[in-house]
Design a protein around this motif. Structure first.
Motif, PDB file in Angstrom:
ATOM      1  N   VAL A  13       0.835  -1.204   0.000  1.00  0.00           N
ATOM      2  CA  VAL A  13       0.000   0.000   0.000  1.00  0.00           C
ATOM      3  C   VAL A  13       0.868   1.253   0.000  1.00  0.00           C
ATOM      4  O   VAL A  13       0.635   2.203  -0.764  1.00  0.00           O
ATOM      5  CB  VAL A  13      -0.952   0.001   1.216  1.00  0.00           C
ATOM      6  N   LEU A  14       1.888   1.274   0.852  1.00  0.00           N
ATOM      7  CA  LEU A  14       2.764   2.442   0.939  1.00  0.00           C
ATOM      8  C   LEU A  14       3.554   2.662  -0.346  1.00  0.00           C
ATOM      9  O   LEU A  14       3.794   3.812  -0.758  1.00  0.00           O
ATOM     10  CB  LEU A  14       3.726   2.291   2.122  1.00  0.00           C
ATOM     11  N   LEU A  15       3.951   1.575  -0.985  1.00  0.00           N
ATOM     12  CA  LEU A  15       4.790   1.684  -2.181  1.00  0.00           C
ATOM     13  C   LEU A  15       4.004   2.044  -3.437  1.00  0.00           C
ATOM     14  O   LEU A  15       4.492   2.803  -4.290  1.00  0.00           O
ATOM     15  CB  LEU A  15       5.538   0.370  -2.408  1.00  0.00           C
ATOM     16  N   ARG A  21      -4.399   9.897   1.460  1.00  0.00           N
ATOM     17  CA  ARG A  21      -5.576   9.656   2.287  1.00  0.00           C
ATOM     18  C   ARG A  21      -6.068   8.221   2.135  1.00  0.00           C
ATOM     19  O   ARG A  21      -6.370   7.544   3.124  1.00  0.00           O
ATOM     20  CB  ARG A  21      -6.685  10.630   1.911  1.00  0.00           C
ATOM     21  N   GLN A  22      -6.150   7.757   0.890  1.00  0.00           N
ATOM     22  CA  GLN A  22      -6.588   6.382   0.652  1.00  0.00           C
ATOM     23  C   GLN A  22      -5.626   5.375   1.276  1.00  0.00           C
ATOM     24  O   GLN A  22      -6.060   4.378   1.866  1.00  0.00           O
ATOM     25  CB  GLN A  22      -6.696   6.123  -0.849  1.00  0.00           C
ATOM     26  N   ALA A  23      -4.322   5.641   1.171  1.00  0.00           N
ATOM     27  CA  ALA A  23      -3.327   4.739   1.762  1.00  0.00           C
ATOM     28  C   ALA A  23      -3.526   4.636   3.271  1.00  0.00           C
ATOM     29  O   ALA A  23      -3.489   3.538   3.841  1.00  0.00           O
ATOM     30  CB  ALA A  23      -1.918   5.236   1.444  1.00  0.00           C
ATOM     31  N   GLY A  24      -3.740   5.782   3.914  1.00  0.00           N
ATOM     32  CA  GLY A  24      -3.938   5.780   5.361  1.00  0.00           C
ATOM     33  C   GLY A  24      -5.168   5.002   5.777  1.00  0.00           C
ATOM     34  O   GLY A  24      -5.128   4.201   6.732  1.00  0.00           O
ATOM     35  N   LEU A  98      -5.210   6.486  17.098  1.00  0.00           N
ATOM     36  CA  LEU A  98      -3.840   6.596  16.607  1.00  0.00           C
ATOM     37  C   LEU A  98      -3.820   7.174  15.196  1.00  0.00           C
ATOM     38  O   LEU A  98      -2.999   8.044  14.881  1.00  0.00           O
ATOM     39  CB  LEU A  98      -3.163   5.222  16.614  1.00  0.00           C
ATOM     40  N   TYR A  99      -4.728   6.696  14.346  1.00  0.00           N
ATOM     41  CA  TYR A  99      -4.758   7.197  12.970  1.00  0.00           C
ATOM     42  C   TYR A  99      -5.073   8.696  12.932  1.00  0.00           C
ATOM     43  O   TYR A  99      -4.477   9.440  12.148  1.00  0.00           O
ATOM     44  CB  TYR A  99      -5.780   6.427  12.145  1.00  0.00           C
ATOM     45  N   TYR A 100      -6.005   9.132  13.770  1.00  0.00           N
ATOM     46  CA  TYR A 100      -6.335  10.566  13.792  1.00  0.00           C
ATOM     47  C   TYR A 100      -5.158  11.402  14.278  1.00  0.00           C
ATOM     48  O   TYR A 100      -4.968  12.530  13.846  1.00  0.00           O
ATOM     49  CB  TYR A 100      -7.591  10.813  14.643  1.00  0.00           C
ATOM     50  N   PHE A 101      -4.351  10.848  15.167  1.00  0.00           N
ATOM     51  CA  PHE A 101      -3.129  11.555  15.566  1.00  0.00           C
ATOM     52  C   PHE A 101      -2.172  11.651  14.381  1.00  0.00           C
ATOM     53  O   PHE A 101      -1.558  12.704  14.146  1.00  0.00           O
ATOM     54  CB  PHE A 101      -2.447  10.829  16.730  1.00  0.00           C
ATOM     55  N   CYS A 102      -2.050  10.575  13.632  1.00  0.00           N
ATOM     56  CA  CYS A 102      -1.123  10.552  12.495  1.00  0.00           C
ATOM     57  C   CYS A 102      -1.541  11.529  11.397  1.00  0.00           C
ATOM     58  O   CYS A 102      -0.713  11.943  10.577  1.00  0.00           O
ATOM     59  CB  CYS A 102      -1.026   9.144  11.924  1.00  0.00           C
ATOM     60  N   LYS A 103      -2.803  11.923  11.370  1.00  0.00           N
ATOM     61  CA  LYS A 103      -3.272  12.875  10.372  1.00  0.00           C
ATOM     62  C   LYS A 103      -2.724  14.278  10.609  1.00  0.00           C
ATOM     63  O   LYS A 103      -2.903  15.166   9.773  1.00  0.00           O
ATOM     64  CB  LYS A 103      -4.803  12.893  10.342  1.00  0.00           C
ATOM     65  N   ALA A 109      -0.190   7.939   6.547  1.00  0.00           N
ATOM     66  CA  ALA A 109      -0.050   6.488   6.387  1.00  0.00           C
ATOM     67  C   ALA A 109       1.338   6.022   6.799  1.00  0.00           C
ATOM     68  O   ALA A 109       1.493   4.980   7.448  1.00  0.00           O
ATOM     69  CB  ALA A 109      -0.335   6.087   4.935  1.00  0.00           C
ATOM     70  N   LEU A 110       2.360   6.796   6.425  1.00  0.00           N
ATOM     71  CA  LEU A 110       3.734   6.427   6.768  1.00  0.00           C
ATOM     72  C   LEU A 110       3.968   6.514   8.271  1.00  0.00           C
ATOM     73  O   LEU A 110       4.592   5.626   8.874  1.00  0.00           O
ATOM     74  CB  LEU A 110       4.720   7.333   6.026  1.00  0.00           C
ATOM     75  N   VAL A 111       3.456   7.569   8.907  1.00  0.00           N
ATOM     76  CA  VAL A 111       3.614   7.722  10.355  1.00  0.00           C
ATOM     77  C   VAL A 111       2.867   6.608  11.084  1.00  0.00           C
ATOM     78  O   VAL A 111       3.364   6.050  12.074  1.00  0.00           O
ATOM     79  CB  VAL A 111       3.102   9.105  10.810  1.00  0.00           C
ATOM     80  N   TYR A 112       1.687   6.272  10.584  1.00  0.00           N
ATOM     81  CA  TYR A 112       0.908   5.174  11.165  1.00  0.00           C
ATOM     82  C   TYR A 112       1.709   3.873  11.080  1.00  0.00           C
ATOM     83  O   TYR A 112       1.739   3.075  12.031  1.00  0.00           O
ATOM     84  CB  TYR A 112      -0.413   5.053  10.410  1.00  0.00           C
TER      85      TYR A 112
END
Length: 399
Positions: A13-15, A21-24, A98-103, A109-112
């Motif tokens: 997904v990351l690559l 947004r979709q990746a996250g 956690l995801y909302y923090f990463c936003k 997505a990478l930080v998550y």
């Protein structure tokens, strides 16, 4: 091999998915699926199930374990529908927050992924009370950067309702009071950590001399000193190489952030002090002290967000610092080293005998569907304890 399948899918997904947004969202869904579809297979769930079983089924151990009121409330609210539903509810709470923090980062997505590389197994699958505490500490962290002292205090108290050790996060209030004291404290924490690493038993005995013999902290320390599995002893393995790599990256990040602070007329002085203190506390507990007493590593987990904020300056823009490409000529090198470090963290649980056994024998709820009722989980817990004793890890059985 559910664990490696999850991270393989996440890497794809990351690559290959360019829409951030979709990746996250996809990685969030994958992580929720992993935690909710995995049958209990770690060690900590034994204690959590025993506690749940006592409350809802009146099946209690001779010396039952008691947990903080926040977790007790969740057991009462969601445990009505069964232990499995309770684990699903907790997974949704911790992962979505956690995801909302990463936003708050330009590449959520990478930080998550960074958080999951470090924590998916040890925290979100195992130490769920600390995962719940971290959920509130993420809000406290944001409040701290915004200099909202009251909100910071309330979020830390809320976190402590799920794990009492979260109270140590109160130390992050100091940069909001005195930057000079913060700098002194940081140096002192590093010095104390080094002393502890060199002479752990003598250091603990020195601390115990100032504590009442009947205090819970003293009792816990005596337990660690007298238990073979927790007794302080320096442990240096291949993982130490990667710990040193992280320290190297963090040291460079500090230099870049200091350069930013000077160039902007100390516009970021408070943010700089907050971040560096958090990094020092992570390194002190999760690496230095953790090399001698691995159980203390868990204290350092609370400060990982500061590490990610610090190293993210080599990758992109966060809610704290801008992307410092202009004053960081080697940002591509450090970006590569960060990715290497995080990829190594994914496989790090396999370096330890018990967690490797648990990961290699992990099953889905579809494979163990008949064992999801409480009565069957009780038998599974007893069987897991038998396995732990055969693996000379009976001390991990909390039944």
């Amino acid at each position: 091999m559910l664990y490696l399948i999850f991270f393989t899918l996440t890497a794809f997904v990351l690559l290959f998915l360019t829409n951030k947004r979709q990746a996250g969202v996809i990685i969030l869904i994958l992580s929720i699926a992993y935690l909710t579809f995995a049958f209990p297979g770690g060690n900590d769930w034994l204690g959590y199930f025993s506690f749940y079983d006592c409350i809802w089924n009146d099946v209690c151990q001779l010396n039952p374990t008691y947990f903080e009121p926040g977790y007790v409330a969740l057991v009462f609210i969601f445990g009505y529908f069964g232990y499995y539903f309770l684990t699903v509810a907790i997974a949704l709470i911790v992962l979505i927050r956690l995801y909302y923090f990463c936003k708050h980062f330009d590449r959520p997505a990478l930080v998550y992924f960074f958080f999951l590389a470090m924590f998916l197994w040890v925290l979100y699958f195992e130490a769920v009370r600390q995962a719940l505490a971290l959920t509130f500490l993420l809000s406290a962290l944001i409040a701290g950067y915004k200099k909202q002292k009251v909100n910071f205090f309330l979020f830390v108290i809320a976190a402590a309702m799920f794990h009492a050790t979260a109270l140590i996060f109160m130390i992050m209030m100091l940069p909001l009071i005195s930057l000079k004291l913060t700098k002194t404290l940081g140096k002192g924490v590093l010095l104390v950590s080094l002393c502890f690493m060199l002479i752990p038993e003598q250091f603990i005995l020195f601390v115990l001399s100032f504590l009442p013999a009947s205090s819970p902290i003293a009792a816990k320390m005596y337990f660690y000193l007298n238990t073979e599995q927790y007794k302080p002893q320096l442990s240096v393995g291949i993982g130490t190489i990667f710990d040193l790599l992280l320290i190297f990256i963090l040291f460079n990040s500090r230099k870049i952030l200091k350069r930013l602070n000077i160039r902007t007329g100390y516009e970021y002085k408070t943010a700089f002090s907050i971040t560096i203190l958090g990094v020092i506390l992570f390194v002190s507990f999760a690496i230095l002290i953790g090399k001698v007493m691995p159980v203390m590593t868990r204290i350092g987990w609370y400060f990982l967000p500061y590490v990610i904020i610090s190293i993210y300056i080599h990758i992109g823009r966060s809610f704290v610092f801008p992307y410092l490409k202009d004053i960081n000529p080697k940002h591509s090198l450090y970006k590569f080293l960060i990715i290497v470090f995080m990829m190594i963290q994914v496989i790090r649980p396999f370096m330890y005998d018990i967690s490797r056994y648990n990961l290699l024998n992990q099953k889905t709820i579809f494979q163990e569907f008949d064992n999801l009722p409480d009565s069957q989980l009780r038998e599974e817990a007893a069987s897991k304890c038998d396995t732990l004793y055969k693996l000379n890890a009976g001390f991990l059985c909390s039944l």
